[in-house]
Design a protein around this motif. Sequence first.
Motif, PDB file in Angstrom:
ATOM      1  N   ALA A  28      34.746  20.777  23.893  1.00  0.00           N
ATOM      2  CA  ALA A  28      35.530  19.607  24.302  1.00  0.00           C
ATOM      3  C   ALA A  28      34.738  18.300  24.325  1.00  0.00           C
ATOM      4  O   ALA A  28      35.252  17.266  23.883  1.00  0.00           O
ATOM      5  CB  ALA A  28      36.192  19.860  25.652  1.00  0.00           C
ATOM      6  N   PRO A  29      33.506  18.252  24.815  1.00  0.00           N
ATOM      7  CA  PRO A  29      32.815  16.947  24.858  1.00  0.00           C
ATOM      8  C   PRO A  29      32.272  16.467  23.521  1.00  0.00           C
ATOM      9  O   PRO A  29      31.982  15.283  23.361  1.00  0.00           O
ATOM     10  CB  PRO A  29      31.652  17.171  25.823  1.00  0.00           C
ATOM     11  CG  PRO A  29      31.801  18.514  26.385  1.00  0.00           C
ATOM     12  CD  PRO A  29      32.790  19.252  25.598  1.00  0.00           C
ATOM     13  N   PRO A  31      33.492  15.832  20.365  1.00  0.00           N
ATOM     14  CA  PRO A  31      34.087  14.704  19.607  1.00  0.00           C
ATOM     15  C   PRO A  31      33.816  13.339  20.233  1.00  0.00           C
ATOM     16  O   PRO A  31      33.537  12.374  19.527  1.00  0.00           O
ATOM     17  CB  PRO A  31      35.583  15.022  19.615  1.00  0.00           C
ATOM     18  CG  PRO A  31      35.671  16.478  19.831  1.00  0.00           C
ATOM     19  CD  PRO A  31      34.504  16.844  20.672  1.00  0.00           C
ATOM     20  N   ILE A  32      33.860  13.256  21.560  1.00  0.00           N
ATOM     21  CA  ILE A  32      33.596  11.977  22.223  1.00  0.00           C
ATOM     22  C   ILE A  32      32.138  11.564  22.043  1.00  0.00           C
ATOM     23  O   ILE A  32      31.831  10.402  21.769  1.00  0.00           O
ATOM     24  CB  ILE A  32      33.946  12.071  23.722  1.00  0.00           C
ATOM     25  CG1 ILE A  32      35.413  12.437  23.915  1.00  0.00           C
ATOM     26  CG2 ILE A  32      33.602  10.776  24.449  1.00  0.00           C
ATOM     27  CD1 ILE A  32      36.383  11.399  23.451  1.00  0.00           C
ATOM     28  N   ALA A  52      38.508  11.051  17.717  1.00  0.00           N
ATOM     29  CA  ALA A  52      37.757  11.861  18.677  1.00  0.00           C
ATOM     30  C   ALA A  52      38.585  12.142  19.922  1.00  0.00           C
ATOM     31  O   ALA A  52      38.586  13.273  20.440  1.00  0.00           O
ATOM     32  CB  ALA A  52      36.461  11.163  19.041  1.00  0.00           C
ATOM     33  N   THR A  56      39.807  15.847  21.120  1.00  0.00           N
ATOM     34  CA  THR A  56      39.517  16.277  22.483  1.00  0.00           C
ATOM     35  C   THR A  56      40.797  16.655  23.217  1.00  0.00           C
ATOM     36  O   THR A  56      40.838  17.660  23.944  1.00  0.00           O
ATOM     37  CB  THR A  56      38.772  15.167  23.246  1.00  0.00           C
ATOM     38  OG1 THR A  56      37.579  14.849  22.537  1.00  0.00           O
ATOM     39  CG2 THR A  56      38.432  15.594  24.651  1.00  0.00           C
ATOM     40  N   LEU A  59      41.874  20.066  22.107  1.00  0.00           N
ATOM     41  CA  LEU A  59      41.056  21.118  22.722  1.00  0.00           C
ATOM     42  C   LEU A  59      41.447  21.354  24.180  1.00  0.00           C
ATOM     43  O   LEU A  59      41.535  22.501  24.631  1.00  0.00           O
ATOM     44  CB  LEU A  59      39.572  20.763  22.613  1.00  0.00           C
ATOM     45  CG  LEU A  59      38.969  20.853  21.218  1.00  0.00           C
ATOM     46  CD1 LEU A  59      37.573  20.267  21.202  1.00  0.00           C
ATOM     47  CD2 LEU A  59      38.947  22.288  20.740  1.00  0.00           C
ATOM     48  N   VAL A  60      41.706  20.293  24.921  1.00  0.00           N
ATOM     49  CA  VAL A  60      42.065  20.443  26.333  1.00  0.00           C
ATOM     50  C   VAL A  60      43.438  21.094  26.474  1.00  0.00           C
ATOM     51  O   VAL A  60      43.622  22.013  27.285  1.00  0.00           O
ATOM     52  CB  VAL A  60      42.009  19.073  27.048  1.00  0.00           C
ATOM     53  CG1 VAL A  60      42.599  19.155  28.437  1.00  0.00           C
ATOM     54  CG2 VAL A  60      40.576  18.580  27.107  1.00  0.00           C
ATOM     55  N   PHE A  96      37.190  20.554  33.348  1.00  0.00           N
ATOM     56  CA  PHE A  96      37.525  19.351  32.593  1.00  0.00           C
ATOM     57  C   PHE A  96      37.425  18.095  33.468  1.00  0.00           C
ATOM     58  O   PHE A  96      37.067  17.022  32.971  1.00  0.00           O
ATOM     59  CB  PHE A  96      38.891  19.465  31.943  1.00  0.00           C
ATOM     60  CG  PHE A  96      38.896  20.412  30.770  1.00  0.00           C
ATOM     61  CD1 PHE A  96      37.941  20.316  29.786  1.00  0.00           C
ATOM     62  CD2 PHE A  96      39.850  21.405  30.667  1.00  0.00           C
ATOM     63  CE1 PHE A  96      37.923  21.183  28.709  1.00  0.00           C
ATOM     64  CE2 PHE A  96      39.847  22.278  29.596  1.00  0.00           C
ATOM     65  CZ  PHE A  96      38.874  22.159  28.619  1.00  0.00           C
TER      66      PHE A  96
END
Length: 116
Positions: A28-29, A31-32, A52, A56, A59-60, A96
């Motif tokens: 999850a982190p 792409p950012i 991004a 994300t 994914l979440v 998250f």
Amino acid sequence: MTFLVLACALPQYSNWWPFFMVAFYLLAPFPIVISRRYGDGTGNTNPCREIALFITAILVVSAFGLPIILARAPQATPVIMWGSAGLVITANIIVFLTILGFFFAFDNDDVDYSMW
């Protein structure tokens, strides 16, 4: 992570399928982080940052949807029990929110680290 381990290891659930959520927590982190590295750094919206955020979000949402799908699997017995799915969703919320808090806390690039 405690809720995730409980969802897998409690005797009434005893199924290790929910532990695959760790893959979502790890992915999850990224792409950012990648968009910050290759973005212009001004904070304005750009296509790299928007993509991004979209990845994300996928994914979440997938991390919240997978335990529900596994609990509703059309078999004689579901893949995971509903109690296990509840523990996984609780773990998702905590993990998250922790990741989000990390990004808010360390978002500013011009922070003086000597104040810690």
